[in-house]
Design a protein around this motif. Structure first.
Motif, mmCIF file in Angstrom:
data_model
loop_
_atom_site.group_PDB
_atom_site.id
_atom_site.type_symbol
_atom_site.label_atom_id
_atom_site.label_comp_id
_atom_site.label_asym_id
_atom_site.label_seq_id
_atom_site.Cartn_x
_atom_site.Cartn_y
_atom_site.Cartn_z
ATOM 1 N N TYR A 1 0.818 -1.220 0.000
ATOM 2 C CA TYR A 1 0.000 0.000 0.000
ATOM 3 C C TYR A 1 0.848 1.264 0.000
ATOM 4 O O TYR A 1 2.037 1.241 0.315
ATOM 5 C CB TYR A 1 -1.002 -0.033 1.167
ATOM 6 N N GLU B 1 -3.598 -0.850 -2.206
ATOM 7 C CA GLU B 1 -4.342 -0.077 -1.213
ATOM 8 C C GLU B 1 -3.645 1.259 -1.011
ATOM 9 O O GLU B 1 -2.470 1.389 -1.307
ATOM 10 C CB GLU B 1 -4.233 -0.845 0.109
ATOM 11 N N THR C 1 -4.740 6.974 -4.029
ATOM 12 C CA THR C 1 -4.870 6.734 -5.468
ATOM 13 C C THR C 1 -4.758 8.043 -6.237
ATOM 14 O O THR C 1 -4.790 8.070 -7.454
ATOM 15 C CB THR C 1 -6.230 6.075 -5.801
ATOM 16 N N SER D 1 -7.781 11.145 -3.233
ATOM 17 C CA SER D 1 -8.562 9.912 -3.256
ATOM 18 C C SER D 1 -7.721 8.751 -2.755
ATOM 19 O O SER D 1 -6.497 8.790 -2.816
ATOM 20 C CB SER D 1 -9.026 9.631 -4.693
ATOM 21 N N GLU D 2 -8.420 7.750 -2.263
ATOM 22 C CA GLU D 2 -7.713 6.572 -1.755
ATOM 23 C C GLU D 2 -8.627 5.373 -1.815
ATOM 24 O O GLU D 2 -9.838 5.499 -1.999
ATOM 25 C CB GLU D 2 -7.249 6.823 -0.307
ATOM 26 N N LYS D 3 -8.031 4.183 -1.670
ATOM 27 C CA LYS D 3 -8.852 2.978 -1.579
ATOM 28 C C LYS D 3 -8.317 2.129 -0.436
ATOM 29 O O LYS D 3 -7.118 2.167 -0.136
ATOM 30 C CB LYS D 3 -8.859 2.210 -2.904
ATOM 31 N N GLU E 1 -9.443 -0.065 3.497
ATOM 32 C CA GLU E 1 -10.216 0.049 4.737
ATOM 33 C C GLU E 1 -9.378 0.558 5.901
ATOM 34 O O GLU E 1 -9.850 0.605 7.023
ATOM 35 C CB GLU E 1 -10.743 -1.343 5.138
#
Ligand code: GLU
Length: 552
Positions: free
Chosen positions: A70, A102, A105, A109-111, A113
């Protein structure tokens, strides 16, 4: 009780507890042995090859173990931040074949949990942990001014004692909560420090996955955890983020190795599990007789942009870095010439513990091996992409002569030992310029390389004779027979032994005749197979070159 009051006064808005966050980010459901690793740059905009190196090790280990790789952005030093740096990082890594499973992004923005993945957005989390430490008497506000700290340091250095803020020198360490509350209420500035439980007479032992067993005196410095601007220090953010984000292995530059005692202590004080660590050797460069760190200022090759501008295929750079990571890569590559590098298994324990030596000559060799295996059609496409940005003249020439360019890139490619002409796309022009009149005609007499034994006048005589005998429409054997006939007629030997025996009877060897043709066509001594060049050029161009040569 009064620690509680102090904590409330410092962090009135913090209502959550560390437990809240620990529950919010539970352990990932991954298979046994899966590594969760990260690339954690500061967004300063400069992509250093050392960053790609570190990212590659992390990315490979994540992928090899079906784990997570990540991207966390460490932007707690906001003075150094550059706009667009996050996107640039993501793009650079993508170009080097690395994508994050992860994390960030984009700029906003991000992805995943386990976010936020940008430290400047995690203030509440750091404050929650800091508040908890204050409540427990494990951290405290320090009111020292920079001047006071300087003075302390100078005094310690003069007295030859370890400088820093610790033990009896930590002036505010033992302030009562009431005294601290009073100072805060009086508007005095402060930062937050950890109350170190360490004793430097004792040692911490640790097993680093690259360095092996390491041992240090325990840390006893009351390090800063929250700075004056309210943001955490690297140390504090590292411990909290890598815990909450579930990092199994912290793989980072060896410049952090000396901070390890602080980090291990922080994890303990925070009651968090210490991750595995691997400290990557710094990329060094041979400079005369000594080695030194690759420098942003002195060494163009320290910048990732250098490789793009020079036109190294990213796979070449990756394969070269894999060589540095594990020297066994070279052998693996020799045994598996056509296998994708992703199949090679990177292992930390085989990594050199000391400096990783960066060597452009070796990179060039690796890259030649990579390029020689790329099909002509693809070489053409890569080259055009590169030239479009970095060499407009070549871009126009090559795209206007696409069929010829592909034939050129295909010379000696399909045999068992393909040619290794190019290490990078910027090498192409000098190696193929002579196919294009637009470039060839810019040559001057001084550029012309002649066969070793001949002067220009003799080479012209050879070309005059050869031009008469030259026949475009023949196969290679006949072509060579014709060349030999010309050689014999002009008094050149076609048999090496005969020449060696009586050199005075000959003007030279048939190779000098071929060499003259090579000079006339390319102005260079070192070219691929002459017959092939002539076939690609076509009869008109060849005859035209002969004419130009005679007129030189
Ligand atoms: N932000 C730190 C740096 O750029 C990251 C170190 C780490 O990977 O923990 O040096």
């Amino acid at each position: 009780m009064s620690f509680e009051k102090l904590a409330e006064l410092i962090f009135p808005d913090v209502s959550k507890t560390p437990e809240y966050y620990m529950e919010k980010y539970p352990k990932r459901n991954l298979k046994e042995g899966a590594k969760v690793v990260r690339y954690a740059p500061s967004p300063t905009g400069f992509q250093h090859i050392g960053g790609v190196f570190a990212a590659l090790i992390n990315e490979r280990l994540a992928n090899q173990s079906d784990g997570i790789f990540y991207l966390r952005i460490e932007d707690t030093d906001q003075k150094r931040e550059v706009e667009g740096a996050i996107e640039d990082t993501i793009k650079t890594m993508h170009n080097f074949g690395m994508d994050f499973s992860e994390g960030m992004t984009g700029e906003d923005s991000e992805k995943g949990e386990y976010g936020p993945y940008r430290q400047s957005q995690r203030g509440e989390i750091y404050n929650t942990f800091a508040k908890d430490l204050i409540k427990k008497g494990l951290a405290y506000p320090c009111f020292c001014t920079p001047e006071e700290l300087n003075e302390l340091r100078e005094k310690q250095i003069a007295e030859k004692i370890t400088p820093g803020y610790y033990g009896k020198y930590a002036k505010y360490r033992n302030l009562t909560p009431e005294e601290a509350i009073e100072k805060i209420n009086n508007g005095e500035n402060y930062i937050i420090r950890m109350k170190s439980p360490g004793n430097p007479e004792k040692r911490v032992e640790f097993h680093d996955l690259i360095k092996g067993d390491v041992s240090f005196p325990e840390n006893n410095q009351d390090i800063v955890i929250i700075k004056g601007d309210g943001l955490p220090t690297y140390h504090f953010a590292h411990a909290i983020d890598d815990s909450l984000m579930g990092t199994t292995d912290v793989i980072r530059g060896e410049e952090w190795l000396s901070s390890l005692p602080i980090h291990i202590q922080l994890f303990e004080v925070l009651g968090l599990k210490v991750p595995n660590y691997a400290h990557i050797p710094t990329i060094m460069k041979q400079d005369g007789g000594s080695k030194r760190k690759l420098s942003k200022r002195k060494d163009a090759e320290s910048a990732v942009s250098y490789y793009r501008e020079e036109g190294y295929p990213t796979v070449s750079v990756i394969e070269y870095l894999l060589n540095i990571i594990n020297s066994s890569f070279e052998e693996w590559r020799a045994e598996n010439p056509n296998v994708d590098y992703h199949e090679f298994k990177v292992s930390l324990d085989k990594m050199s513990k000391s400096g990783a030596l960066f060597d452009i000559i070796k990179l060039n060799d690796v890259s030649k091996d990579v390029i020689c295996k790329i099909k002509a059609e693809d070489v053409y496409n890569y080259y055009v992409d590169w030239a479009k940005e970095f060499d407009k003249e070549m871009y126009d020439l090559v795209t206007n002569n696409e069929a010829m360019a592909k034939q050129i890139f295909n010379i000696d490619k399909e045999g068992p030992k393909p040619r290794k002409d190019f290490a990078k796309w910027s090498d192409v022009k000098e190696k193929i310029f002579y196919f294009f009149d637009e470039l060839f005609d810019k040559e001057t007499k001084e550029n012309v390389e002649l066969p070793k034994n001949l002067d220009l006048e003799e080479a012209k005589r050879v070309i005059e004779a050869y031009a008469k005998a030259y026949n475009f429409n023949t196969d290679k054997d006949t072509w060579f027979e014709d060349l030999k006939k010309v050689a014999i007629d002009l008094g050149y030997a076609t048999d090496r032994k005969a020449f060696k025996k009586n050199p005075e009877q000959f003007k030279g060897m048939v190779s000098d005749v071929a060499g003259s043709v090579r000079s006339a066509l390319a102005h260079r001594n070192n070219t691929p197979d002459l017959y092939t060049i002539m076939q690609i050029m076509g009869e008109d161009k060849v005859r035209n070159r002969f004419k130009k040569f005679i007129e030189l």
